[in-house]
Scaffold this active site. Structure first.
Site, PDB file in Angstrom:
ATOM      1  N   HIS A  74      15.720   3.065   3.446  1.00 61.49           N
ATOM      2  CA  HIS A  74      14.655   3.493   4.356  1.00 61.49           C
ATOM      3  C   HIS A  74      14.187   2.352   5.241  1.00 61.49           C
ATOM      4  O   HIS A  74      13.707   1.345   4.733  1.00 61.49           O
ATOM      5  CB  HIS A  74      13.424   3.990   3.576  1.00 61.49           C
ATOM      6  CG  HIS A  74      13.667   5.189   2.734  1.00 61.49           C
ATOM      7  ND1 HIS A  74      13.986   6.420   3.252  1.00 61.49           N
ATOM      8  CD2 HIS A  74      13.620   5.360   1.389  1.00 61.49           C
ATOM      9  CE1 HIS A  74      14.123   7.289   2.262  1.00 61.49           C
ATOM     10  NE2 HIS A  74      13.921   6.680   1.125  1.00 61.49           N
TER      11      HIS A  74
ATOM     12  N   LYS B   8      -2.041   7.684   2.486  1.00 60.17           N
ATOM     13  CA  LYS B   8      -3.241   7.828   3.314  1.00 60.17           C
ATOM     14  C   LYS B   8      -3.288   9.200   3.965  1.00 60.17           C
ATOM     15  O   LYS B   8      -4.367   9.760   4.182  1.00 60.17           O
ATOM     16  CB  LYS B   8      -3.301   6.723   4.376  1.00 60.17           C
ATOM     17  CG  LYS B   8      -3.258   5.312   3.812  1.00 60.17           C
ATOM     18  CD  LYS B   8      -4.230   5.112   2.644  1.00 60.17           C
ATOM     19  CE  LYS B   8      -3.872   3.914   1.807  1.00 60.17           C
ATOM     20  NZ  LYS B   8      -2.737   4.103   0.884  1.00 60.17           N
TER      21      LYS B   8
ATOM     22  N   SER C 153      -5.715   1.318 -13.492  1.00 61.34           N
ATOM     23  CA  SER C 153      -6.808   1.571 -12.536  1.00 61.34           C
ATOM     24  C   SER C 153      -6.821   0.572 -11.397  1.00 61.34           C
ATOM     25  O   SER C 153      -7.866   0.248 -10.846  1.00 61.34           O
ATOM     26  CB  SER C 153      -8.158   1.526 -13.255  1.00 61.34           C
ATOM     27  OG  SER C 153      -8.496   0.191 -13.620  1.00 61.34           O
TER      28      SER C 153
ATOM     29  N   ILE D 141      -3.372   1.650  -6.724  1.00 63.45           N
ATOM     30  CA  ILE D 141      -2.500   2.836  -6.750  1.00 63.45           C
ATOM     31  C   ILE D 141      -3.062   3.892  -7.690  1.00 63.45           C
ATOM     32  O   ILE D 141      -3.174   5.073  -7.337  1.00 63.45           O
ATOM     33  CB  ILE D 141      -1.067   2.448  -7.159  1.00 63.45           C
ATOM     34  CG1 ILE D 141      -0.420   1.577  -6.089  1.00 63.45           C
ATOM     35  CG2 ILE D 141      -0.215   3.696  -7.404  1.00 63.45           C
ATOM     36  CD1 ILE D 141       0.937   1.014  -6.477  1.00 63.45           C
TER      37      ILE D 141
ATOM     38  N   GLY E  77       1.235  -1.215 -12.304  1.00 60.23           N
ATOM     39  CA  GLY E  77       1.676  -2.345 -11.515  1.00 60.23           C
ATOM     40  C   GLY E  77       3.125  -2.244 -11.093  1.00 60.23           C
ATOM     41  O   GLY E  77       3.810  -1.249 -11.373  1.00 60.23           O
TER      42      GLY E  77
ATOM     43  N   HIS F  94     -25.847  -0.823  17.408  1.00 59.30           N
ATOM     44  CA  HIS F  94     -26.632   0.193  16.696  1.00 59.30           C
ATOM     45  C   HIS F  94     -26.438   1.540  17.379  1.00 59.30           C
ATOM     46  O   HIS F  94     -26.440   1.613  18.600  1.00 59.30           O
ATOM     47  CB  HIS F  94     -28.110  -0.185  16.726  1.00 59.30           C
ATOM     48  CG  HIS F  94     -29.004   0.856  16.119  1.00 59.30           C
ATOM     49  ND1 HIS F  94     -29.164   1.002  14.753  1.00 59.30           N
ATOM     50  CD2 HIS F  94     -29.773   1.820  16.694  1.00 59.30           C
ATOM     51  CE1 HIS F  94     -30.011   1.989  14.517  1.00 59.30           C
ATOM     52  NE2 HIS F  94     -30.386   2.511  15.676  1.00 59.30           N
TER      53      HIS F  94
END
Length: 472
Positions: free
Chosen positions: A40, A54, A190, A193, A278, A451
């Protein structure tokens, strides 16, 4: 023909973010360049990691907003999703970008050698042609180059008894393309990923449990930020078990996982298990051993310019060790090839590399945690500002979150910045720029932030470190 009489000036093994960016910069510098890739263009990040995850998380975010439409004065009835279409969109995003990399290779006159590379000697490698190489593409053969850069990335780590099988136990590969939504899910690990997939599947309606062997989730993050995120995730319904490990899995139509914590064990029955413990560098079968290239804990040992223990052999990205992040690989590759060109770039400073986790809430950080800043006996000033004190956050319906900054009390040097909340992955770069410019608290205090924006919280956090906060 390359100037030194070799086939190429630079050959890069691997076309992930580090590899293809390095190849482009190499070509820009006038080097005759090739990149070896077996499957790839864009590597794991673009095809199976950073980008498609995402896209999945974006679908989950919108689905979540639709379920709470009434909070914004809107109405949305019979809200549902089609997991097949969610996955198809994600794969489409990845495909589009992979095609974009192919275009960039052609535009920059970079040869793509389709296959698997083996180092034969410094300056020489053999490529075994990939069986599914594009028709008419360059591939198998022996090639020479004065400089060879290894950018082979990393793969999921497998723990004994928790070996992925693509069915009962998934890695991120399978977790990104579920054929149907599991009703229950156990995530082991945790880090970024694991937490991102926990967040995605929870948002899509699965009952999610996270098991972490350490006492803190998101172990590389500041403890205060990690505690904030844990509280938010648990409030959303994710069960988190820290200081625990999965010791056994009995597979079947459902998976029975034995979890040990504090000398006691219990069994959880779930549809699927994601192993997110991992990654390990892809150093196997490259020929590193016969060349004497030094490795350590599954990665190639390289200096701040990518130089290995063997002249002419370089390593960048995940295969060169943590932090294993796409943007680190890209920058590392540019530094490496610019050093080869004699441009004397600054070596990579790992403390300046931001980290981002795209769960809900998002997490972003750069530099030292509070604990690390204190370790050397340094006196520090710490500032905090909550999202609830920011007008834009309230208007967005995102009043939960925190921005935290850490300064050297004597010099005013910004040592670290840590955030949790809406869009912090976009905000963190402001602090990264500040650290690279060696900005002190004074310059940050005198900077005018627009702002209403979330970025105002960055300013307020700095002010808070010095007793000058306005809106709390």
């Amino acid at each position: 023909m390359a100037q030194n009489g070799a086939d190429y000036d630079v050959i890069i093994i691997g076309a992930g973010p580090g590899g293809y960016v390095t190849a482009i910069r190499s070509a820009q510098l006038g080097f005759k360049t090739a990149v070896v890739e077996r499957k790839h263009l864009g590597g794991i990040c673009l095809n199976w990691g950073c980008i498609p995850t995402k896209a999945l998380l974006r679908s989950a975010e919108i689905f979540g907003h639709m379920q709470h439409a009434k909070d914004f004065g809107l109405s949305a009835k019979d809200v549902s999703f089609d997991i097949g279409k969610v996955v198809t969109r994600s794969r489409g995003v990845a495909s589009q970008l992979s095609n974009g990399v192919a275009f960039l290779m052609k535009k920059n006159k970079i040869d793509v050698l389709w296959g698997t590379a083996t180092l034969e000697a410094p300056g020489k490698l053999t490529v075994t042609e990939a069986p599914d190489a594009p028709k008419g593409a360059k591939g198998g053969g022996t090639y020479t180059a004065k400089n060879i850069i290894v950018a082979t990335g990393a793969r999921p780590r497998a723990l004994p008894g928790l070996e992925p099988d693509k069915d009962a136990i998934w890695t991120y590969f399978e977790a990104m393309v579920p054929k149907e939504m599991p009703k229950s899910l156990l995530v082991v690990g945790s880090g970024a990923i694991g937490i991102e997939f926990a967040s995605f599947y929870d948002s899509m309606g699965a009952k999610v449990t996270v098991v972490e062997v350490l006492d803190q989730i998101l172990p590389v993050e500041d403890a205060e930020i990690a505690a904030h995120v844990r509280k938010r995730l648990e409030k959303q319904g994710i069960e988190i078990i820290t200081g625990a490990k999965v010791t056994k899995v009995d597979k079947g139509k459902t998976q029975k996982a034995t979890i040990e914590k504090g000398g006691k064990s219990e069994t959880r029955e779930v549809d699927k298990i994601i192993s997110a413990v991992g990654v390990v560098g892809n150093i196997d079968n490259l020929g590193l051993e016969k060349l004497g290239v030094k490795t350590d804990r599954g990665c190639i040992v390289a200096d701040g310019y990518g130089r290995t223990s063997v002249p002419g052999i370089f390593a960048i990205g995940d295969v060169a060790g943590p932090p294993m992040l796409a943007h680190k690989a890209e920058h590392e590759g540019v530094v490496c090839v610019e050093a080869i060109a004699g441009l004397h770039p600054h070596p990579l400073d790992k403390l300046m590399i931001p980290g981002c986790t795209y769960c809900q809430p998002q997490v972003a950080s750069v530099g030292l945690t509070e604990a690390k800043a204190k370790e050397g006996g340094r006196k520090i000033k710490v500032g905090r500002f909550p999202f609830i004190g920011n007008g834009k956050a309230i208007a967005l319906g995102e009043p939960e979150g925190i921005v935290k900054t850490i300064f050297d009390a004597e010099t005013g040097q910004l040592l670290g910045a840590h955030m949790a909340g809406a869009e912090v992955t976009e905000l963190i770069q402001g602090f990264v720029v500040a650290m690279n410019l060696e900005t002190t608290e004074e310059e940050l205090m005198h900077t005018v932030f627009p702002h209403p924006t979330l970025s105002e919280m960055m300013h307020e956090s700095v002010l808070d470190a010095y007793g000058r906060v306005i809106h709390t």
